[in-house]
Design a protein around this motif. Structure first.
Motif, PDB file in Angstrom:
ATOM      1  N   LEU A  49       6.257   2.598  -0.956  1.00 58.04           N
ATOM      2  CA  LEU A  49       7.027   1.621  -0.558  1.00 58.04           C
ATOM      3  C   LEU A  49       6.324   0.382   0.210  1.00 58.04           C
ATOM      4  O   LEU A  49       5.784   0.556   1.010  1.00 58.04           O
ATOM      5  N   LEU A  50       5.840  -1.209  -0.132  1.00 62.92           N
ATOM      6  CA  LEU A  50       5.390  -1.659   0.583  1.00 62.92           C
ATOM      7  C   LEU A  50       6.055  -3.190   0.201  1.00 62.92           C
ATOM      8  O   LEU A  50       6.123  -3.155  -0.806  1.00 62.92           O
ATOM      9  N   ASN A  51       5.797  -4.355   1.580  1.00 63.31           N
ATOM     10  CA  ASN A  51       5.655  -5.681   1.016  1.00 63.31           C
ATOM     11  C   ASN A  51       4.461  -6.267   1.298  1.00 63.31           C
ATOM     12  O   ASN A  51       4.282  -6.653   0.701  1.00 63.31           O
ATOM     13  N   ASN A  52       4.124  -6.270   2.905  1.00 65.20           N
ATOM     14  CA  ASN A  52       2.285  -6.716   2.247  1.00 65.20           C
ATOM     15  C   ASN A  52       1.470  -6.011   3.034  1.00 65.20           C
ATOM     16  O   ASN A  52       0.012  -6.728   2.715  1.00 65.20           O
ATOM     17  N   SER A  53       1.466  -4.893   2.758  1.00 66.44           N
ATOM     18  CA  SER A  53       0.328  -3.910   3.569  1.00 66.44           C
ATOM     19  C   SER A  53      -0.636  -3.776   1.580  1.00 66.44           C
ATOM     20  O   SER A  53      -0.065  -4.216   0.923  1.00 66.44           O
ATOM     21  N   ILE A  54      -1.908  -3.964   2.062  1.00 69.04           N
ATOM     22  CA  ILE A  54      -2.409  -3.569   0.845  1.00 69.04           C
ATOM     23  C   ILE A  54      -2.914  -2.267   0.373  1.00 69.04           C
ATOM     24  O   ILE A  54      -3.690  -1.683   1.210  1.00 69.04           O
ATOM     25  N   VAL A  55      -2.837  -2.048  -0.795  1.00 69.92           N
ATOM     26  CA  VAL A  55      -2.793  -1.333  -1.072  1.00 69.92           C
ATOM     27  C   VAL A  55      -3.682  -0.932  -2.216  1.00 69.92           C
ATOM     28  O   VAL A  55      -3.831  -0.852  -3.550  1.00 69.92           O
ATOM     29  N   ALA A  56      -5.473  -1.080  -2.319  1.00 68.30           N
ATOM     30  CA  ALA A  56      -6.969  -0.834  -2.679  1.00 68.30           C
ATOM     31  C   ALA A  56      -6.884  -0.075  -3.823  1.00 68.30           C
ATOM     32  O   ALA A  56      -6.311   1.098  -3.172  1.00 68.30           O
ATOM     33  N   LYS A  57      -8.099   0.338  -4.554  1.00 63.60           N
ATOM     34  CA  LYS A  57      -8.564   1.201  -4.843  1.00 63.60           C
ATOM     35  C   LYS A  57      -8.430   2.572  -4.427  1.00 63.60           C
ATOM     36  O   LYS A  57      -8.336   3.569  -4.447  1.00 63.60           O
ATOM     37  N   GLU A  58      -8.854   1.773  -3.522  1.00 64.45           N
ATOM     38  CA  GLU A  58      -9.598   3.111  -2.527  1.00 64.45           C
ATOM     39  C   GLU A  58      -8.581   4.448  -2.076  1.00 64.45           C
ATOM     40  O   GLU A  58      -8.430   5.505  -1.846  1.00 64.45           O
ATOM     41  N   ALA A  59      -7.372   4.175  -1.906  1.00 65.56           N
ATOM     42  CA  ALA A  59      -6.824   4.633  -1.227  1.00 65.56           C
ATOM     43  C   ALA A  59      -5.447   4.615  -2.329  1.00 65.56           C
ATOM     44  O   ALA A  59      -4.879   6.306  -2.489  1.00 65.56           O
ATOM     45  N   ILE A  60      -5.372   4.453  -3.704  1.00 70.80           N
ATOM     46  CA  ILE A  60      -4.739   4.783  -4.859  1.00 70.80           C
ATOM     47  C   ILE A  60      -5.822   5.800  -5.519  1.00 70.80           C
ATOM     48  O   ILE A  60      -4.859   7.310  -5.805  1.00 70.80           O
ATOM     49  N   GLU A  61      -6.553   5.771  -5.466  1.00 73.95           N
ATOM     50  CA  GLU A  61      -7.690   6.948  -5.314  1.00 73.95           C
ATOM     51  C   GLU A  61      -7.189   8.451  -4.557  1.00 73.95           C
ATOM     52  O   GLU A  61      -7.217   9.746  -5.181  1.00 73.95           O
ATOM     53  N   LYS A  62      -7.221   7.899  -3.408  1.00 77.74           N
ATOM     54  CA  LYS A  62      -6.840   9.430  -2.818  1.00 77.74           C
ATOM     55  C   LYS A  62      -5.444  10.066  -2.811  1.00 77.74           C
ATOM     56  O   LYS A  62      -5.254  11.069  -1.990  1.00 77.74           O
ATOM     57  N   ALA A  63      -4.500   8.721  -3.651  1.00 76.62           N
ATOM     58  CA  ALA A  63      -2.919   9.612  -3.404  1.00 76.62           C
ATOM     59  C   ALA A  63      -2.777  10.846  -4.964  1.00 76.62           C
ATOM     60  O   ALA A  63      -2.518   9.133  -5.615  1.00 76.62           O
ATOM     61  N   ASN A  64      -2.849  11.836  -4.853  1.00 78.96           N
ATOM     62  CA  ASN A  64      -3.356  12.467  -5.452  1.00 78.96           C
ATOM     63  C   ASN A  64      -1.471  12.356  -5.927  1.00 78.96           C
ATOM     64  O   ASN A  64      -1.430  12.976  -7.493  1.00 78.96           O
ATOM     65  N   ASN A  65      -0.361  12.417  -6.016  1.00 80.29           N
ATOM     66  CA  ASN A  65       0.144  12.841  -5.794  1.00 80.29           C
ATOM     67  C   ASN A  65       1.513  11.197  -6.792  1.00 80.29           C
ATOM     68  O   ASN A  65       2.402  11.685  -6.843  1.00 80.29           O
ATOM     69  N   LEU A  66       0.851  10.433  -6.079  1.00 76.86           N
ATOM     70  CA  LEU A  66       1.114   9.115  -6.335  1.00 76.86           C
ATOM     71  C   LEU A  66       1.808   9.054  -7.802  1.00 76.86           C
ATOM     72  O   LEU A  66       1.164   8.850  -8.672  1.00 76.86           O
ATOM     73  N   LYS A  67       2.887   8.395  -7.789  1.00 72.05           N
ATOM     74  CA  LYS A  67       3.433   8.218  -9.500  1.00 72.05           C
ATOM     75  C   LYS A  67       4.455   6.927  -9.593  1.00 72.05           C
ATOM     76  O   LYS A  67       4.005   6.787 -10.363  1.00 72.05           O
ATOM     77  N   TYR A  68       4.889   5.919  -8.230  1.00 75.50           N
ATOM     78  CA  TYR A  68       5.712   4.976  -8.640  1.00 75.50           C
ATOM     79  C   TYR A  68       5.332   4.382  -6.856  1.00 75.50           C
ATOM     80  O   TYR A  68       5.504   5.109  -5.743  1.00 75.50           O
ATOM     81  N   ILE A  69       4.907   3.527  -7.474  1.00 73.31           N
ATOM     82  CA  ILE A  69       5.081   2.145  -6.101  1.00 73.31           C
ATOM     83  C   ILE A  69       6.677   1.152  -6.702  1.00 73.31           C
ATOM     84  O   ILE A  69       6.477   0.649  -7.504  1.00 73.31           O
ATOM     85  N   SER A  70       7.080   1.267  -5.663  1.00 69.64           N
ATOM     86  CA  SER A  70       8.299  -0.129  -5.377  1.00 69.64           C
ATOM     87  C   SER A  70       7.819  -0.811  -4.217  1.00 69.64           C
ATOM     88  O   SER A  70       8.286  -0.719  -3.433  1.00 69.64           O
ATOM     89  N   MET A  71       7.706  -2.189  -5.032  1.00 73.12           N
ATOM     90  CA  MET A  71       7.474  -3.466  -4.026  1.00 73.12           C
ATOM     91  C   MET A  71       8.819  -3.189  -3.003  1.00 73.12           C
ATOM     92  O   MET A  71       9.248  -3.594  -4.221  1.00 73.12           O
ATOM     93  N   LEU A  72       8.423  -4.304  -1.862  1.00 75.57           N
ATOM     94  CA  LEU A  72       9.458  -4.243  -1.058  1.00 75.57           C
ATOM     95  C   LEU A  72       9.847  -6.304  -0.606  1.00 75.57           C
ATOM     96  O   LEU A  72       9.896  -6.886   0.129  1.00 75.57           O
TER      97      LEU A  72
END
Length: 315
Positions: A49-72
């Motif tokens: 979950l995040l409000n204004n943090s930047i989630v760029a391609k590089e972070a997503i590539e390393k997040a092997n378990n990430l399935k869902y992003i809920s914006m705040l």
């Protein structure tokens, strides 16, 4: 289920509870996450979950378990949506949480530009009025809204609410949603007509390729002399150098903005040299009531995802 909140302080500085979200998984809350730490903090997360943090391609590539992003928040331009699409990571946002709050703040800025309440209050507390030989001490001109025209760029929930309030002040409302959208509201006009006929222009649009820097030297030149500009949407809708020049020349009477291109504002920002400008630090959405709605809706979004029923998804 590992749930990580990257910038919880913005939504909940300590006066609310994350309880509704912590019930849904193992919750880790970071008040603030610098850009360089995002990848490390999301690498084992199933949900972030995040409000204004930047989630760029590089972070997503390393997040092997990430399935869902809920914006705040409602906006999601700080997330690499295309990379999430490739990896089938669902994204949801928080619509309509701040409609009343942001509309109210819009008029807080507009009324301050028109009535300069703080300057006159300061004159009372400083003693200037006490020792004045005048009954009343008008330091700046006052401007009446009744009978004026407000042009609203971006006519979603907030824009329409602003229009409702404007009508209660006795204002005429013009609205612009985009040149390629079919007209569905009586107030809708072309951008050119809105620019030429508005006494106040209030920005409530998302930042897109089509409307980025929509307020610039060219569009300002089409406006009435003495127009007022309000921006509680995105800083990138305005060319800041052009706004400063128009304020200092008097073409624009005054402006109230809650957002700028680079936040927090830098000490060399050109707008700090502008006349008749009010800048607030991106707080239009921050009433306790609005922030509670963010948490409630985010919890519903996550619960829906867990149960296979996607809510408020944008991809």
């Amino acid at each position: 289920m590992n749930i990580v909140i990257l910038d919880g302080y913005l939504v909940n500085p300590g006066d609310l509870s994350w309880g509704k979200i912590s019930e849904l998984g193992n919750l880790k809350v970071y008040d603030i996450t610098p850009k360089e730490l995002v990848a490390e903090r999301v690498k084992n997360a199933d949900i972030i979950l995040l409000n204004n943090s930047i989630v760029a391609k590089e972070a997503i590539e390393k997040a092997n378990n990430l399935k869902y992003i809920s914006m705040l928040a409602t906006g999601y331009d700080n997330v690499d949506v295309e990379e999430c699409k490739k990896r089938r990571i669902k994204i949801s946002n928080i619509p309509s949480y701040g409609t009343d709050t942001v509309a109210q703040f819009t008029f807080a800025l507009l009324l301050e530009v028109c009535n300069n309440v703080k300057i006159h209050s300061d004159a009372v507390f400083s003693g200037d009025y006490t020792y004045s030989d005048k009954y009343g001490l008008p330091l700046k001109k006052q401007y009446e809204l009744s009978g004026k025209t407000i042009g609203i760029i971006g006519y979603g929930n907030i824009g329409k609410k602003v229009g409702e309030i404007a009508k209660a002040f006795g204002m005429k409302v013009l609205a612009y949603r985009g040149e390629n959208k079919g007209k569905i509201y009586d107030e809708e006009v072309s951008l050119e007509y809105l620019l030429e006929n508005s006494d106040v222009i209030s920005l409530h649009a998302k930042l897109t390729e089509e409307n980025a820097e929509i307020i610039n030297t060219k569009t300002i030149s089409k406006m009435k002399n003495g127009v007022i500009i309000i921006n509680v949407a995105r800083g990138g809708l305005i060319v800041e150098e052009d706004l400063k020049e128009a304020l200092n020349s008097g073409k624009i009477l005054g402006a109230g903005i809650d957002v700028i291109t680079t936040e927090p504002i830098q000490k060399d920002n050109i707008l700090l040299k502008a006349n008749n400008l009010i800048i607030t630090p991106h707080i239009a959405w921050t009433t306790r009531e609005a922030r509670q709605r963010i948490i409630d809706i985010a919890a519903d979004n996550i619960r829906g995802y867990i149960n296979g029923k996607y809510i408020n998804t944008i991809n």
